[in-house]
Design an enzyme around this catalytic site. Structure first.
Site, PDB file in Angstrom:
ATOM      1  CB  SER A 259       0.451   0.946   6.808  1.00  0.00           C
ATOM      2  OG  SER A 259      -0.464   0.938   5.716  1.00  0.00           O
ATOM      3  CG  ASP A 260       0.700  -5.474   4.851  1.00  0.00           C
ATOM      4  OD1 ASP A 260       0.292  -5.256   3.700  1.00  0.00           O
ATOM      5  OD2 ASP A 260       1.094  -6.599   5.213  1.00  0.00           O
ATOM      6  CE1 TYR A 261      -4.871  -4.129  -0.704  1.00  0.00           C
ATOM      7  CE2 TYR A 261      -6.559  -3.993   0.993  1.00  0.00           C
ATOM      8  CZ  TYR A 261      -6.195  -3.984  -0.331  1.00  0.00           C
ATOM      9  OH  TYR A 261      -7.138  -3.844  -1.307  1.00  0.00           O
TER      10      TYR A 261
END
Ligand code: BGC
Length: 692
Positions: A259-261
């Site tokens: 995932s992104d942050y």
């Protein structure tokens, strides 16, 4: 890896799917958890079950973190270290949008290779690059991190970036695994506003937006990051259709999905997951392997896997993907692979790397205007240099965390060495104005509503004009700026983006003719913000602008439709002339060859990027007015003529229909070849070969 997997508890497996920051491991372990650690909610035991680390500062830090971790972990599965090495580690190359303007895939590969060699000495194994998001909106701050607006260019450059990072084999020392991002469509945030909604049809997704990611996949990228945005109303991070059907099945991606942050938790704020548990469930079921900087998998899913409510195969698959990646990188043989202070000191900012950075910077500069051949500056002439960027060494651009601006020279430093510079403009033969944006006006969370060339700089230049000296404008920027107002007041414009460690030398070298500029725009430059998004490969409308008797045609009452500078545009100190296209037969059945003679009609040797575009006149769905399908960057000696030949393959005629099926139709295609997307020669082809 199966035997290792069989030894693992559910919690240990889930731990492999969690990524956290390095400082969690190097705190005093006897102290209570505090600050960000409490927020994350992980216990000390759980911290030592996690599988990977985001960001690392130095070889020493990596060694300390890995040691601490292994000392405290039952199965001693080494941590995987990931970081954003976007356009260089410490030898900083031009921002990706600038590199895209080089139209030179080999240079992108060189950048990636050098980034990998330098970064690995700090123990980094995976880079969150390339960003393969296609961007049409210069308001978006991350446009600087993209390869621009074109699918084919994005495909090719993403492909070469991955080849450079991974060096064909991530087991080798000095290779980085590449994590392409952000899947999918992040470059399309509405109004160019960071983290905003995205709404793309499936047709447009395939027509334009998947190409860059596909380039990375075809080159063997080992990881893909999901985007913050929605796709069809569902966050990409938990979008089963996007991740399983499109990414895994259709695009044949076999690697790890991250995932992104904090992307997993944000599915709650998007209004889909109603709790952290549901967020974890949604993402796990959709096929998200690793969650970045949040601990929901390990905190929320243990019970369900333990009780059999969730099938163990789901967890095993994700965990195995991570373990296999660690194995491929070689971490089980050597958890400290590549990390070395000595090697770090030897390679980081080495002469060889700096020389390559200069080459890339040279080819990334775009000459937008050069009236009366004001440039290059003749050696004996006197230069008056001014403007807000003259004395800055902040020329790396965003996403260059490890780069240090104090390794950089300022324009003033280099001008003093290379030019005859004078203190008073009265004495000068030329005025060179260094303006544009500052380094921190683009990048993540740096969207703007005003992208005009700064008004105070415009006013200053109008005053300087009273001196009746040629004015050369050098623009640093992380995005296309609107240059309509300034353009008429200056004689020459060099668009230098942010070129990294060698920015100042590359620009001054170009001003004085040590380098003949060859960059071509990878993104259109609007005449006015009101035109955005403006891009060359748009669809035809039912009422095109070419019918001048009729006011009811597509357009504005206060502006032209075309951009100020179009995709593919860029001048040179050489003058290139294109003949008509040469083709044997215009009715074609199969692959065929097209030729064109191009002449350098000047005494200045230089590169020209010859671009080939195709238009499918009639198809099952409306097709773009022009699409880049090939390009060649070729060196020409003074007055040299070259016959340039392009192979046109059937695949260049292929498109997706509205049922997401690949098609090739009989009928008319127009092939264009030229020096930009608007300056082209053309020929019509009648395709009678195999249909699809
Ligand atoms: C960005 C990613 C980046 C990640 C880790 C996020 O905010 O969107 O592109 O890789 O941070 O630094």
């Amino acid at each position: 890896m199966i035997s290792l997997l069989n030894k693992m508890t559910v919690e240990e497996k889930l731990g492999q799917l969690v990524q956290i920051a390095p400082f969690f491991f190097v705190r005093d372990l006897k102290n209570e958890l505090y600050g960000p650690a409490t927020e994350l909610g992980l216990s000390l035991e759980q911290i030592f079950l996690t599988g990977s680390v985001l960001g690392i500062g130095s070889p020493e830090e990596m060694i300390e973190v890995q040691k601490r971790y292994l000392d405290n972990s039952r199965l001693k599965i080494p941590l995987l270290f990931m970081a954003d090495i976007i356009h260089g580690y410490q030898t900083i190359f031009p921002i990706p949008l600038a590199m895209a303007c080089s139209f030179n895939p080999e240079l992108i590969k060189t950048m990636a290779r050098i980034s990998a060699v330098e970064a690995q000495t700090s123990g980094i194994h995976i880079t969150f690059s390339p960003m393969a998001d296609i961007v049409r909106d210069p308001r978006w701050g991350r446009v600087m991190e993209s390869f621009g607006e074109d699918p084919y260019l994005n495909y090719v450059l993403s492909y070469y970036a991955v080849k450079g990072y991974q060096n064909d084999n991530i087991t080798k020392e000095g290779s980085l695994g590449a994590c392409a991002k952000h899947f999918a469509g992040y470059g399309l945030v509405e109004s160019g506003r960071e983290y905003n909604t995205v709404d793309i049809s499936e047709y447009a997704l395939r027509q334009y937006f998947l190409a860059g990611y596909q380039g990375a996949i075809d080159a063997g990228a080992v990881m893909m990051m999901t985007s913050f945005n929605l796709f069809e109303g569902i966050p990409a991070t938990m979008n089963e259709k996007l991740l399983k059907e499109i990414l895994r099945k259709e695009m044949e991606f076999k690697g790890v999905i991250i995932s992104d942050y904090n992307g997993l938790k944000e599915t709650m704020i998007h209004g889909i997951s109603s709790s952290e548990k549901e967020a974890a469930l949604n993402c796990m079921k959709a096929g998200l392997d690793i969650e970045m900087v949040s601990g929901n998998y390990i905190l929320r899913l243990k019970e369900d896997f333990d009780s059999g409510k969730l099938p163990m195969s789901l967890l095993d698959e994700a965990c195995l993907r991570v373990l296999n990646l660690k194995k491929e990188i070689g971490l089980f043989d050597n958890p400290f692979k590549g990390v070395s202070r000595d090697k770090h000191n030897e390679v980081v900012l080495s002469k060889k790397h700096l020389d390559e950075a200069l080459k890339v910077a040279y080819e990334s500069i775009v000459l937008l205007k050069n009236d009366k051949d004001v440039l290059p500056i003749i050696a004996k002439n006197k230069v008056y240099a001014c403007g807000p960027n003259l004395h800055t060494n902040n020329l790396n651009g965003a996403w260059s965390w490890h780069g240090k601006s104090n390794s950089n020279e300022t324009y003033h430093d280099v001008l003093k060495e290379k030019c005859n510079i004078v203190k008073n403009f009265e004495e000068s033969d030329y005025i060179v104005y260094f303006g544009g944006e500052k380094f921190n006006e683009s990048g993540e969370a740096k969207s703007k509503t005003n992208i005009d060339f700064p008004i105070e700089q415009l006013e200053e230049i109008i005053k300087l004009k009273e001196m009746s000296k040629p004015i050369i404008l050098v623009i640093n920027a992380g995005r296309p700026l609107v240059l309509t107002a300034i353009e008429k007041h200056v004689d020459s414009i060099l668009y230098s983006w942010f070129l990294g460690t060698k920015n100042a030398l590359a620009v001054v070298g170009t001003l004085i003719g040590d380098n003949n500029p060859s960059g071509k725009l990878a993104i259109s430059f609007p005449r006015a913000l009101g035109q955005v998004p403006v891009y060359y490969n748009h669809l035809p409308t039912g009422r095109p602008k070419n019918d001048y008797d009729n006011e009811y045609t597509t357009g504005y009452i206060d502006s032209e439709n075309d951009p100020l500078y179009c995709f593919g545009f860029g001048l040179s100190y050489s003058k290139f002339e294109y003949d008509e296209l040469i083709i044997k037969e215009t009715t074609v059945e199969d692959d065929f060859t097209l030729k064109i003679n191009v002449k350098n009609d000047s005494f200045m040797p230089g590169f020209e990027t010859i671009q080939l575009y195709i238009k499918d006149t009639y198809a099952h769905v409306s097709r773009p007015v022009k699409e880049l399908k090939s390009f060649q960057k070729i060196w020409f000696n003074s007055n040299e003529v070259k016959e340039v030949s392009f192979k046109i393959t059937k695949e260049m005629f292929e498109y997706f229909d509205n049922k997401s099926k690949r098609k090739i139709d009989h009928g008319e295609f127009i092939v264009y070849v030229g020096s930009s997307s608007s300056n082209v020669k053309m020929v019509k082809i009648n395709y009678v070969g195999k249909e699809k």
